[in-house]
Design a protein around this motif. Sequence first.
Motif, mmCIF file in Angstrom:
data_model
loop_
_atom_site.group_PDB
_atom_site.id
_atom_site.type_symbol
_atom_site.label_atom_id
_atom_site.label_comp_id
_atom_site.label_asym_id
_atom_site.label_seq_id
_atom_site.Cartn_x
_atom_site.Cartn_y
_atom_site.Cartn_z
ATOM 1 N N ARG A 167 0.830 -1.211 0.000
ATOM 2 C CA ARG A 167 0.000 0.000 0.000
ATOM 3 C C ARG A 167 0.863 1.259 0.000
ATOM 4 N NH1 ARG A 167 -4.597 1.667 4.464
ATOM 5 N NH2 ARG A 167 -5.190 3.577 3.431
ATOM 6 N N ALA A 168 1.925 1.264 0.813
ATOM 7 C CA ALA A 168 2.825 2.417 0.848
ATOM 8 C C ALA A 168 3.505 2.600 -0.505
ATOM 9 C CB ALA A 168 3.872 2.250 1.948
ATOM 10 N N ARG A 220 2.353 1.737 -3.445
ATOM 11 C CA ARG A 220 1.376 2.280 -4.391
ATOM 12 C C ARG A 220 1.191 3.782 -4.157
ATOM 13 N NH1 ARG A 220 -0.774 -2.954 -3.669
ATOM 14 N NH2 ARG A 220 -2.097 -2.319 -1.940
ATOM 15 N N TYR A 221 1.205 4.203 -2.891
ATOM 16 C CA TYR A 221 1.100 5.627 -2.566
ATOM 17 C C TYR A 221 2.316 6.382 -3.114
ATOM 18 C CZ TYR A 221 1.069 9.962 0.069
ATOM 19 O OH TYR A 221 1.101 11.287 0.420
ATOM 20 N N TYR A 222 3.507 5.832 -2.936
ATOM 21 C CA TYR A 222 4.709 6.486 -3.451
ATOM 22 C C TYR A 222 4.617 6.624 -4.973
ATOM 23 C CZ TYR A 222 6.706 5.165 1.121
ATOM 24 O OH TYR A 222 6.933 4.976 2.457
ATOM 25 N N GLU A 223 4.090 5.599 -5.614
ATOM 26 C CA GLU A 223 3.914 5.664 -7.067
ATOM 27 C C GLU A 223 2.899 6.754 -7.426
ATOM 28 O OE1 GLU A 223 2.445 2.946 -10.843
ATOM 29 O OE2 GLU A 223 2.570 2.025 -8.869
ATOM 30 N N GLU A 224 1.808 6.803 -6.696
ATOM 31 C CA GLU A 224 0.766 7.814 -6.938
ATOM 32 C C GLU A 224 1.326 9.225 -6.790
ATOM 33 O OE1 GLU A 224 -2.735 8.998 -4.050
ATOM 34 O OE2 GLU A 224 -3.137 7.056 -4.978
ATOM 35 N N GLN A 225 2.268 9.390 -5.880
ATOM 36 C CA GLN A 225 2.883 10.695 -5.634
ATOM 37 C C GLN A 225 4.030 10.991 -6.595
ATOM 38 O OE1 GLN A 225 1.637 12.966 -3.285
ATOM 39 N NE2 GLN A 225 0.017 11.447 -3.432
ATOM 40 N N THR A 248 5.769 14.870 0.337
ATOM 41 C CA THR A 248 6.113 14.125 -0.874
ATOM 42 C C THR A 248 6.534 15.037 -2.025
ATOM 43 O OG1 THR A 248 3.777 13.968 -1.483
ATOM 44 C CG2 THR A 248 4.732 12.101 -0.287
#
Length: 122
Positions: free
Chosen positions: A15-16, A18-23, A59
Amino acid sequence: MRISELARRAGTTPRALRYYEEQGLLRPARLASGYRRYEPQAVGTVRHIQLLLSAGLNTAAIAEILPCIPDDVTVLAPTCPELLDALAVERNRITTSIDRLAAARAVLDRLIQAGSGARDQP
């Protein structure tokens, strides 16, 4: 490597990641099946992200800093001197936070010490 392996090796969660990718902090390749594929150096990148997040950077700031940390040896890429002023500001903010936390710890130490002395008295 797949997302679950990167998460395991970097000590985080999918999940983290995927968040880093989203950012925009991680850019994995996509397989035909839609699965993410990460290069081995992504482990170091994730560790840098985690370190910078733990320092309180957002981020957006991390996205600017990451390209200036090309590996675990280079401290700051020579192409990024413009970040020095912003990094100094962040360092001062962290120092102020440390000073406030140290002062709070000192107050707690005094309260604990005073309270334990009161318990020892009949």
